[in-house]
Design an enzyme around this catalytic site. Structure first.
Site, PDB file in Angstrom:
ATOM      1  N   SER A 155       0.831  -1.221   0.000  1.00  0.00           N
ATOM      2  CA  SER A 155       0.000   0.000   0.000  1.00  0.00           C
ATOM      3  C   SER A 155       0.860   1.264   0.000  1.00  0.00           C
ATOM      4  O   SER A 155       0.485   2.265  -0.613  1.00  0.00           O
ATOM      5  CB  SER A 155      -1.002  -0.001   1.154  1.00  0.00           C
ATOM      6  OG  SER A 155      -0.355   0.230   2.377  1.00  0.00           O
ATOM      7  N   ASN A 156       2.008   1.235   0.672  1.00  0.00           N
ATOM      8  CA  ASN A 156       2.893   2.416   0.636  1.00  0.00           C
ATOM      9  C   ASN A 156       3.481   2.620  -0.759  1.00  0.00           C
ATOM     10  O   ASN A 156       3.549   3.740  -1.256  1.00  0.00           O
ATOM     11  CB  ASN A 156       4.021   2.275   1.666  1.00  0.00           C
ATOM     12  CG  ASN A 156       3.557   2.668   3.056  1.00  0.00           C
ATOM     13  OD1 ASN A 156       3.352   3.841   3.342  1.00  0.00           O
ATOM     14  ND2 ASN A 156       3.363   1.670   3.926  1.00  0.00           N
ATOM     15  N   LYS A 164      13.262  -8.326   4.352  1.00  0.00           N
ATOM     16  CA  LYS A 164      14.635  -8.848   4.428  1.00  0.00           C
ATOM     17  C   LYS A 164      15.580  -7.728   4.821  1.00  0.00           C
ATOM     18  O   LYS A 164      15.320  -6.562   4.511  1.00  0.00           O
ATOM     19  CB  LYS A 164      15.066  -9.406   3.057  1.00  0.00           C
ATOM     20  CG  LYS A 164      14.201 -10.528   2.564  1.00  0.00           C
ATOM     21  CD  LYS A 164      14.515 -11.801   3.316  1.00  0.00           C
ATOM     22  CE  LYS A 164      13.458 -12.858   3.035  1.00  0.00           C
ATOM     23  NZ  LYS A 164      13.592 -14.035   3.891  1.00  0.00           N
ATOM     24  N   ASN A 199      13.430   4.022   5.205  1.00  0.00           N
ATOM     25  CA  ASN A 199      12.499   2.958   5.591  1.00  0.00           C
ATOM     26  C   ASN A 199      11.331   3.590   6.332  1.00  0.00           C
ATOM     27  O   ASN A 199      11.497   4.629   6.966  1.00  0.00           O
ATOM     28  CB  ASN A 199      13.216   1.965   6.516  1.00  0.00           C
ATOM     29  CG  ASN A 199      12.299   0.854   6.989  1.00  0.00           C
ATOM     30  OD1 ASN A 199      11.533   0.281   6.202  1.00  0.00           O
ATOM     31  ND2 ASN A 199      12.329   0.546   8.280  1.00  0.00           N
ATOM     32  N   HIS A 202       8.532   2.774   9.350  1.00  0.00           N
ATOM     33  CA  HIS A 202       8.297   1.834  10.450  1.00  0.00           C
ATOM     34  C   HIS A 202       7.017   2.257  11.182  1.00  0.00           C
ATOM     35  O   HIS A 202       6.821   3.441  11.447  1.00  0.00           O
ATOM     36  CB  HIS A 202       9.499   1.849  11.401  1.00  0.00           C
ATOM     37  CG  HIS A 202       9.386   0.814  12.471  1.00  0.00           C
ATOM     38  ND1 HIS A 202       9.712  -0.505  12.263  1.00  0.00           N
ATOM     39  CD2 HIS A 202       8.932   0.904  13.745  1.00  0.00           C
ATOM     40  CE1 HIS A 202       9.483  -1.187  13.376  1.00  0.00           C
ATOM     41  NE2 HIS A 202       9.013  -0.367  14.287  1.00  0.00           N
ATOM     42  N   GLU A 252       1.087   6.582   7.685  1.00  0.00           N
ATOM     43  CA  GLU A 252       2.221   6.220   6.813  1.00  0.00           C
ATOM     44  C   GLU A 252       2.032   6.801   5.417  1.00  0.00           C
ATOM     45  O   GLU A 252       2.968   7.312   4.812  1.00  0.00           O
ATOM     46  CB  GLU A 252       2.361   4.698   6.724  1.00  0.00           C
ATOM     47  CG  GLU A 252       2.770   4.052   8.035  1.00  0.00           C
ATOM     48  CD  GLU A 252       3.033   2.563   7.880  1.00  0.00           C
ATOM     49  OE1 GLU A 252       3.523   2.138   6.826  1.00  0.00           O
ATOM     50  OE2 GLU A 252       2.739   1.814   8.825  1.00  0.00           O
TER      51      GLU A 252
HETATM   52  C1  GRF Z   1       3.915  -0.876   6.945  1.00  0.00           C
HETATM   53  O1  GRF Z   1       3.208  -0.906   8.144  1.00  0.00           O
HETATM   54  C2  GRF Z   1       5.330  -0.401   7.162  1.00  0.00           C
HETATM   55  O2  GRF Z   1       5.442   0.503   8.207  1.00  0.00           O
HETATM   56  C3  GRF Z   1       6.059  -1.665   7.504  1.00  0.00           C
HETATM   57  O3  GRF Z   1       5.462  -2.659   6.700  1.00  0.00           O
HETATM   58  C4  GRF Z   1       4.124  -2.276   6.379  1.00  0.00           C
HETATM   59  C5  GRF Z   1       3.999  -2.309   4.896  1.00  0.00           C
HETATM   60  O4  GRF Z   1       2.690  -2.128   4.470  1.00  0.00           O
HETATM   61  N1  GRF Z   1       7.474  -1.503   7.334  1.00  0.00           N
HETATM   62  P1  GRF Z   1       2.352  -2.038   2.926  1.00  0.00           P
HETATM   63  O5  GRF Z   1       2.884  -3.302   2.276  1.00  0.00           O
HETATM   64  O6  GRF Z   1       3.013  -0.809   2.382  1.00  0.00           O
HETATM   65  O7  GRF Z   1       0.863  -1.972   2.854  1.00  0.00           O
END
Ligand code: GRF
Length: 200
Positions: free
Chosen positions: A14-15, A92, A108, A110, A180
């Site tokens: 989703s990000n 990873k 990154n 988090h 996010e």
């Molecule tokens: C997010 O919660 C991010 O903070 C973490 O992994 C998740 C990834 O979500 N590192 P998506 O695959 O972007 O929906």
């Protein structure tokens, strides 16, 4: 010339999708030129396929020798002349050769207010379960630079969400994910700003 971004993702993506859409709407003079994933069956790879985004699978199955796998990351990133690497749910550890070559050019995201609930073992729902269990009043999300240690690099941006008494790890996860999607594009904008470069 457009800045070249490579995204690493292993999950829903989703990000990745959100950033792709921001850039597609002209949010910044930058472009996602490649997705790297270890998981050929994840949502991020599906989206890349449907949207004609280049993708590359790098995993133990395709590169059983660690040395070859680490070299392949290097080769691919250099081939694409990457300006910025974004980790977006990549499960990873980024190998040392890549962290060294792309020092201060890997970010990154988090799902907590680092340094809280970060480090090895804190990923996915484990992060939100820990925040709920420890009766925190707030959680949130953090974008940071990547160095050799899990979740330890310089923080670029952080945003809070309130934890209500009725929140579960699941409801918290969905609130944090919304945050996010707001802060990762902002972090990219900060990264490419002149201000940020002079601070390094
Ligand atoms: C997010 O919660 C991010 O903070 C973490 O992994 C998740 C990834 O979500 N590192 P998506 O695959 O972007 O929906």
């Amino acid at each position: 010339m457009k800045k070249k971004i490579v995204v690493f993702a292993s999950g829903n993506g989703s990000n990745f999708i959100n950033i792709f859409e921001h850039l597609n709407r002209g949010f910044l003079d930058a472009k996602i030129i490649l997705l790297i994933s270890n998981n050929p069956k994840c949502g991020a790879v599906d989206f890349a396929k449907k949207n004609q985004i280049n993708y590359k699978i790098i995993n133990d199955f395709r590169y059983p020798e660690l040395k070859n796998k680490n070299k392949e990351y290097e080769f691919v990133l250099q081939y694409y002349k990457t300006d910025l690497i974004l980790l977006a749910g990549f499960m990873k550890k980024i190998p040392k050769n890549i962290v060294d070559i792309y020092k201060d050019r890997i970010m990154n995201i988090h799902p907590s207010l680092l340094p809280k609930f970060g480090g090895k073992g804190f990923y996915g729902m484990k992060v939100h379960n820990a925040a709920i269990k420890s009766n925190e009043k707030n959680s949130g999300a953090t974008v940071h630079l990547v160095n050799g240690e899990y979740d330890k690099g310089k923080v670029i941006i952080q945003e809070k969400v309130k934890i209500n008494a009725s929140d579960t790890a699941e409801t918290l996860a969905s609130k944090v994910l919304k945050i996010e999607h707001q802060i990762y594009p902002k972090a990219i904008e900060i990264f490419f700003s002149d201000n940020f470069k002079t601070q390094q």
